[in-house]
Design an enzyme around this catalytic site. Structure first.
Site, short mmCIF file in Angstrom:
data_model
loop_
_atom_site.label_atom_id
_atom_site.label_comp_id
_atom_site.label_asym_id
_atom_site.label_seq_id
_atom_site.Cartn_x
_atom_site.Cartn_y
_atom_site.Cartn_z
N CYS A 1 0.70 -1.26 0.00
CA CYS A 1 0.00 0.00 0.00
C CYS A 1 0.73 1.33 0.00
O CYS A 1 1.80 1.49 0.57
CB CYS A 1 -0.98 0.02 1.15
SG CYS A 1 -1.76 -1.54 1.44
N GLY B 1 1.08 -0.37 -4.80
CA GLY B 1 -0.04 -1.31 -4.71
C GLY B 1 -0.92 -1.19 -5.92
O GLY B 1 -1.31 -0.08 -6.29
N ASN C 1 -0.91 1.58 5.57
CA ASN C 1 0.24 0.92 4.94
C ASN C 1 1.05 0.26 6.05
O ASN C 1 1.46 0.93 6.98
CB ASN C 1 1.09 1.95 4.20
CG ASN C 1 2.42 1.40 3.70
OD1 ASN C 1 3.38 2.15 3.53
ND2 ASN C 1 2.51 0.11 3.48
N GLY C 2 1.25 -1.03 5.93
CA GLY C 2 2.01 -1.76 6.94
C GLY C 2 1.28 -3.02 7.35
O GLY C 2 0.37 -3.46 6.64
N TYR D 1 14.19 -1.22 -2.91
CA TYR D 1 13.21 -1.67 -3.90
C TYR D 1 11.92 -0.84 -3.97
O TYR D 1 11.50 -0.45 -5.05
CB TYR D 1 12.84 -3.13 -3.66
CG TYR D 1 11.67 -3.60 -4.50
CD1 TYR D 1 11.84 -3.93 -5.85
CD2 TYR D 1 10.39 -3.66 -3.98
CE1 TYR D 1 10.77 -4.32 -6.63
CE2 TYR D 1 9.31 -4.05 -4.76
CZ TYR D 1 9.49 -4.38 -6.08
OH TYR D 1 8.44 -4.76 -6.85
P1 5GP Z 1 12.26 -13.65 -7.44
O1 5GP Z 1 13.34 -14.16 -8.35
O2 5GP Z 1 12.67 -13.68 -6.02
O3 5GP Z 1 10.97 -14.33 -7.69
O4 5GP Z 1 12.00 -12.15 -7.83
C1 5GP Z 1 12.98 -11.16 -7.74
C2 5GP Z 1 12.46 -9.97 -8.44
O5 5GP Z 1 11.28 -9.55 -7.77
C3 5GP Z 1 13.39 -8.78 -8.45
O6 5GP Z 1 13.39 -8.27 -9.77
C4 5GP Z 1 12.78 -7.75 -7.54
O7 5GP Z 1 12.90 -6.45 -8.05
C5 5GP Z 1 11.36 -8.15 -7.48
N1 5GP Z 1 10.78 -7.94 -6.16
C6 5GP Z 1 11.37 -7.83 -4.98
N2 5GP Z 1 10.49 -7.66 -4.01
C7 5GP Z 1 9.32 -7.63 -4.61
C8 5GP Z 1 8.02 -7.48 -4.14
O8 5GP Z 1 7.77 -7.33 -2.95
N3 5GP Z 1 7.06 -7.51 -5.09
C9 5GP Z 1 7.32 -7.69 -6.42
N4 5GP Z 1 6.33 -7.72 -7.30
N5 5GP Z 1 8.52 -7.85 -6.88
C10 5GP Z 1 9.50 -7.82 -5.98
MG MG Z 2 12.67 -6.04 -10.13
#
Ligand code: 5GP
Ligand code: MG
Length: 485
Positions: free
Chosen positions: A9, A36, A110-111, A248
């Protein structure tokens, strides 16, 4: 329903002397869309009534002109949701609206709250009925049913709640905003046109032409009325800001802790280049979140940065994403490699994190298929070994690749890279520039800033049967009272 991967969020609030602020809330949410994409909502108030509309999907899918016109008033709050607590149905969309005595209150959160279940059963014993499975409703009810002045209510609430919460709250008379004592999630205050704005991130202020005033302090509550902004400390601060926001979550053009995020990420990349150098021909980043880090790696190493992967920006961020099957297909839908740039090259592939390792192996495979001779993976976040209880859906230890596999070498094999290097904890802290003892590092240290349960079930707060997944929107002015006699 499968657990999702993303934090919950973005929140936004606006109070101006002018009517018709729902549009400002809309643009504020639009700027916070990255936080989100599952549902969006706006609540507005005109001194007499509260109005709310929520819907599934992106802000632009939920609201049209007519909807915004049907949200009158000089103050509004908004929310973008990605589920961590509760499933992803409309019944859990926010702002959540509750009626207590002759007051109604809308809240966006958010949280994530760690002890929501306990608080909820206490409230239920007092005869309070709940209509959603979210901890946000638990927060709203805790606040609304507490006795005394607003200051007393907030202190009461903060004494009870354990977890992370950046909140926006709207009553018919005022806008309030608060950060939990850890200040785990961001929240800032801005000034706009004789009025005030609060937002998860400063990028939302920029887009609507507001000026940044300051961040809210951990444990601080602000009340915005016609008389201006009033602030009080509702709980002792115990700072533990989520360091993953820097790496991120936050948008690269946002400022957190006085630092613009983009150059912080470049520093992360440069640090990684010093810690894990490699002979290679090109550096590419997994777009968009790792682009800045890849540029930093390139500058530090002298290896040219190339955009070897193109991301389709219109895919993958919709409310269907929490489904695991779609998530897996999503990698192909989301990225397309550029074979002419990759052919025969030794590639440094920079990404911000490896979480479950569902995305990373197909991305590596995609580069190889497009002709890359070697793929050297570099990650600007240490191995994630412990779940997040504060709003980022990292799932359980067993869903985390670094929770399951102990050695970096095993993870390298799993993702099929030629080499794999994670930034060190000290390197991360140094590049981000925040004190270790004021940051939450739990997801890679296992040291939580507040007590957490051994295991938390995301759906623990759901009604039996998982609730009813209605795909319609709600637009109403709410009558008072949701208590049982
Ligand atoms: P994994 O290989 O672990 O499935 O995905 C890593 C990728 O997911 C990275 O590109 C990173 O930027 C992204 N990522 C990291 N944290 C999150 C998150 O909380 N949500 C989403 N959608 N992507 C994430
Ligand atoms: Mg990514």
């Amino acid at each position: 329903m499968s657990p999702t991967l993303r934090e919950s969020c973005g929140v936004f609030g606006v109070f101006t002397p002018h009517e018709d602020v729902a549009r400002i809330a809309f643009y504020g949410l639009y700027a916070l869309q990255h936080r989100g994409q599952e549902s969006a909502g706006i609540a507005s108030a005109n001194g007499r009534h509260l109005y709310v509309k929520t819907g599934m999907g992106l802000v632009s899918q939920v609201f049209d002109e007519d909807d915004l016109s049907a949200l009158p008033g000089h103050m509004a709050i908004g929310h973008n949701r990605y589920s961590t607590t509760g499933s992803s149905g409309l019944e859990n969309a926010q702002p959540c609206l509750i009626g207590v005595a002759d007051n109604t209150l809308a809240l966006g959160h958010n949280g994530n709250i760690v002890n929501a279940e306990v608080l909820r059963s206490d409230l239920e014993e007092q005869g309070i009925e709940f209509s959603t499975g979210t901890d946000s409703e638990v927060i709203a009810q805790t606040l609304a049913t507490a006795p005394g002045t607003w200051e007393e209510r907030w202190s009461h609430m903060m004494r009870r709640l354990i977890g992370a919460y950046s909140l926006v709250v709207l009553t018919t008379e005022e806008l309030m905003a608060a950060r939990d004592p850890m200040g785990n999630r961001p929240l800032c205050l801005g000034k706009l046109d004789g009025g005030w704005v609060v937002a998860s991130e400063t990028c939302a202020l920029d887009h609507i032409g507001a000026t940044f005033v300051r961040e809210l302090e951990p444990g601080e509550v602000i009340r915005i009325t016609e008389d201006g902004v009033e602030s009080f400390q509702a709980a002792e601060p115990k700072s533990a800001f989520c360091i993953f926001e820097y790496v991120y979550f936050a948008r690269p053009d946002s400022v957190i802790g006085g630092k613009l995020i983009y150059p912080v990420r470049m520093k992360l990349g440069a640090q990684l280049a010093r810690e894990h150098p490699v002979d290679a021909d090109i550096v590419i980043g997994v777009p968009d979140s790792a682009t800045a880090a890849a540029v930093g790696y390139s500058q530090e190493s002298g290896i040219p940065f190339v955009e070897g992967l193109v991301k389709n920006r219109y895919v993958g961020r919709t409310f269907i994403e929490p489904d695991q099957r779609i998530r897996e297909m999503g990698v192909q839908l989301k990225y397309n490699p550029l074979p002419e740039l990759l052919e025969g090259r030794r590639v440094v592939l920079v990404d911000d994190s490896i979480v479950r390792a569902t995305t990373t192996p197909p991305v590596v495979a995609m580069l190889r298929k497009a002709g890359a001779k070697e793929v050297h993976m570099r990650i600007t976040f240490p191995p994630i070994t412990s779940p997040c209880f504060f709003g980022i859906d990292f799932g359980t230890r067993w869903e985390l690749i670094a929770g399951r596999l102990n050695e970096v070498e095993e993870i390298r094999q799993y993702i099929d890279a030629d080499s794999l290097g994670y930034i060190s904890v000290d390197g991360l802290i140094e590049a981000v520039g925040e004190p270790k003892d004021k940051s939450c590092l739990a997801c890679f240290t296992g040291d939580y800033p507040v007590p957490v349960p051994l295991q938390m079930d995301k759906l623990a707060l759901e009604p039996a049967g998982g609730g009813d997944r209605r795909e319609f929107v709600r637009l109403e002015s709410v009558p008072s009272l949701s208590r049982r006699p």
